[in-house]
Design a protein around this motif. Sequence first.
Motif, PDB file in Angstrom:
ATOM      1  N   VAL A 119       0.852  -1.181   0.000  1.00 37.25           N
ATOM      2  CA  VAL A 119       0.000   0.000   0.000  1.00 37.25           C
ATOM      3  C   VAL A 119       0.894   1.239   0.000  1.00 37.25           C
ATOM      4  O   VAL A 119       1.624   1.484   0.960  1.00 37.25           O
ATOM      5  CB  VAL A 119      -0.936   0.011   1.222  1.00 37.25           C
ATOM      6  N   THR A 120       0.819   1.998  -1.074  1.00 35.24           N
ATOM      7  CA  THR A 120       1.579   3.245  -1.151  1.00 35.24           C
ATOM      8  C   THR A 120       0.875   4.354  -0.381  1.00 35.24           C
ATOM      9  O   THR A 120       1.516   5.176   0.277  1.00 35.24           O
ATOM     10  CB  THR A 120       1.771   3.658  -2.616  1.00 35.24           C
ATOM     11  N   LEU A 121      -0.458   4.377  -0.465  1.00 34.87           N
ATOM     12  CA  LEU A 121      -1.223   5.409   0.230  1.00 34.87           C
ATOM     13  C   LEU A 121      -2.602   4.874   0.570  1.00 34.87           C
ATOM     14  O   LEU A 121      -3.243   4.214  -0.247  1.00 34.87           O
ATOM     15  CB  LEU A 121      -1.368   6.652  -0.657  1.00 34.87           C
ATOM     16  N   SER A 122      -3.063   5.161   1.779  1.00 42.20           N
ATOM     17  CA  SER A 122      -4.431   4.845   2.172  1.00 42.20           C
ATOM     18  C   SER A 122      -5.021   6.074   2.842  1.00 42.20           C
ATOM     19  O   SER A 122      -4.395   6.662   3.734  1.00 42.20           O
ATOM     20  CB  SER A 122      -4.466   3.651   3.131  1.00 42.20           C
ATOM     21  N   LEU A 123      -6.213   6.473   2.388  1.00 41.41           N
ATOM     22  CA  LEU A 123      -6.893   7.629   2.949  1.00 41.41           C
ATOM     23  C   LEU A 123      -8.179   7.189   3.643  1.00 41.41           C
ATOM     24  O   LEU A 123      -8.914   6.349   3.134  1.00 41.41           O
ATOM     25  CB  LEU A 123      -7.268   8.634   1.854  1.00 41.41           C
ATOM     26  N   VAL A 124      -8.454   7.766   4.793  1.00 45.52           N
ATOM     27  CA  VAL A 124      -9.744   7.618   5.473  1.00 45.52           C
ATOM     28  C   VAL A 124     -10.327   9.016   5.613  1.00 45.52           C
ATOM     29  O   VAL A 124      -9.761   9.859   6.317  1.00 45.52           O
ATOM     30  CB  VAL A 124      -9.606   6.943   6.850  1.00 45.52           C
ATOM     31  N   GLY A 125     -11.411   9.275   4.907  1.00 40.88           N
ATOM     32  CA  GLY A 125     -11.975  10.615   4.911  1.00 40.88           C
ATOM     33  C   GLY A 125     -10.998  11.659   4.422  1.00 40.88           C
ATOM     34  O   GLY A 125     -10.971  12.791   4.921  1.00 40.88           O
ATOM     35  N   GLY A 126     -10.192  11.285   3.440  1.00 40.07           N
ATOM     36  CA  GLY A 126      -9.234  12.208   2.859  1.00 40.07           C
ATOM     37  C   GLY A 126      -7.954  12.399   3.642  1.00 40.07           C
ATOM     38  O   GLY A 126      -7.069  13.157   3.220  1.00 40.07           O
ATOM     39  N   VAL A 127      -7.805  11.722   4.784  1.00 35.83           N
ATOM     40  CA  VAL A 127      -6.623  11.863   5.634  1.00 35.83           C
ATOM     41  C   VAL A 127      -5.733  10.635   5.474  1.00 35.83           C
ATOM     42  O   VAL A 127      -6.211   9.497   5.609  1.00 35.83           O
ATOM     43  CB  VAL A 127      -7.028  12.028   7.106  1.00 35.83           C
ATOM     44  N   PRO A 128      -4.439  10.806   5.185  1.00 33.65           N
ATOM     45  CA  PRO A 128      -3.552   9.651   5.027  1.00 33.65           C
ATOM     46  C   PRO A 128      -3.388   8.883   6.340  1.00 33.65           C
ATOM     47  O   PRO A 128      -3.097   9.464   7.386  1.00 33.65           O
ATOM     48  CB  PRO A 128      -2.216  10.283   4.604  1.00 33.65           C
ATOM     49  N   VAL A 129      -3.586   7.556   6.276  1.00 33.08           N
ATOM     50  CA  VAL A 129      -3.348   6.696   7.432  1.00 33.08           C
ATOM     51  C   VAL A 129      -2.219   5.700   7.167  1.00 33.08           C
ATOM     52  O   VAL A 129      -1.664   5.131   8.110  1.00 33.08           O
ATOM     53  CB  VAL A 129      -4.631   5.942   7.858  1.00 33.08           C
ATOM     54  N   VAL A 130      -1.894   5.471   5.891  1.00 37.62           N
ATOM     55  CA  VAL A 130      -0.751   4.642   5.502  1.00 37.62           C
ATOM     56  C   VAL A 130       0.010   5.372   4.409  1.00 37.62           C
ATOM     57  O   VAL A 130      -0.586   5.907   3.469  1.00 37.62           O
ATOM     58  CB  VAL A 130      -1.185   3.253   4.985  1.00 37.62           C
ATOM     59  N   GLU A 131       1.328   5.402   4.520  1.00 38.56           N
ATOM     60  CA  GLU A 131       2.203   5.985   3.500  1.00 38.56           C
ATOM     61  C   GLU A 131       3.355   5.028   3.276  1.00 38.56           C
ATOM     62  O   GLU A 131       4.040   4.647   4.223  1.00 38.56           O
ATOM     63  CB  GLU A 131       2.754   7.330   3.960  1.00 38.56           C
TER      64      GLU A 131
END
Length: 456
Positions: A414-426
Amino acid sequence: MNRIVIENCAVATVDAKDTEYASGHVVVAGDRVESVGEGRAPQGLEGVVRRIDGTGHLVTPGLVNTHHHFYQWLTRGLAQDSNLFDWLVALYPAWARIDEPMVHAAARGSLAMMVRGGVTTAMDHHYVFPRGGGDLLGAEIRAARELRVRFTAARGSMDLGTSAGGLPPDFAVESTEEALAATEEAIDTHHDPGFGAMLQIAVAPCSPFSVSTELLREAAALARRKGVRLHTHGSETVEEEKFCQERFGMGPTDYFASTGWLGEDVWMAHCVHMSDTDIQAFARTGTGVAHCPSSNARLGAGIARVPDLLAAGVPVGLGVDGTASNESGELHTELRNALLVNRLGAHREKALTARQALRLGTHGGARVLGRQDQIGSLEPGKLADLVLWKLDGLGHSSIADPVAALVLGAPAPVTLSLVGGVPVVESGRLRTVDEDEIAREARAQARRLARIAADG
């Protein structure tokens, strides 16, 4: 309004038409998806705070987990060759001694594995409340807030101990009145019914073999009075079928129907051993299913009839289940396992496609949780819960179809995960918590639980 732009990536929207773009874009504005489409993002967007080149990636909706038991993170790898009933009997003595620090550590570990692997909405079914253990539901809620994951906390319960013919030991159960009162308090204290809610509560007595008929009936009435969803285990094993026939004179589905436990506000975990009549009853009432392929295989429960459930129109999502019966604790591996396990069943290679598996883990899960209008697909106006999967590495280098690469290939980073537009994984790492610290605390609490259980 701040905007995040992701472009030059493959896009699987999982909308009603399964729209996909070989090279497309997603624009996030605030906490919502603003636009999804082919090619580059629109020019002249204002307030762009981040622009991501998604070359070599696939963007999908965030994964939605529909069944779990976080506390089991502390008892992984035990009772390795047992069926469900033997496994429960072996582990209940330890589970009945959990307390608030243990549950907090276990919830953080369980959530960290899922979130790092693309889960943006999690749920947990917690039903073990030892006396003097502290605020166990609150411990899970704190953990979900720390990881910033959308969370459905299913307040479980058991009131049928061994002395009353149930499976759990007597010291692991509550009274019927205690369970109902605590469940109502959880709803009043924590449930957010609003669009974009980060925390919702469901009513969740454990199972037919650990809950009285009175608790099932009263819990259903409570849930409907409060306007929340209902969850339990159903039709998981042949032993459960036998238990229901001997105790109630009917199978699990008919028993649930007699207690008010079928309906559009209900979903059940596993649903492995279902007849055509059972499936029709679920379809007719809109009752949902949390399919847990790895756990079903780990405990030798059988192969759920997922193709038949889907063909009948039953809502179906995916579940990790507790990590004492699915030690990996990752939902994205369940996409692959759902497809492969179901191809061992009656429908063989025609059972599920890669895209159906992805739908189970996204829109299907959202529908099961009653949130399909908010999450589960990439569409303008929906919440910006999404995952950018890296597919240009060695593990996926020769798979041209990005959805097939995600579902059939090795676990995708996972390069990027957003929850409600907020990054939670980078770049594969959690943003809000220290993974190494979570691992250390989980090990310490697992050892502590093992010592307490050994001392009796």
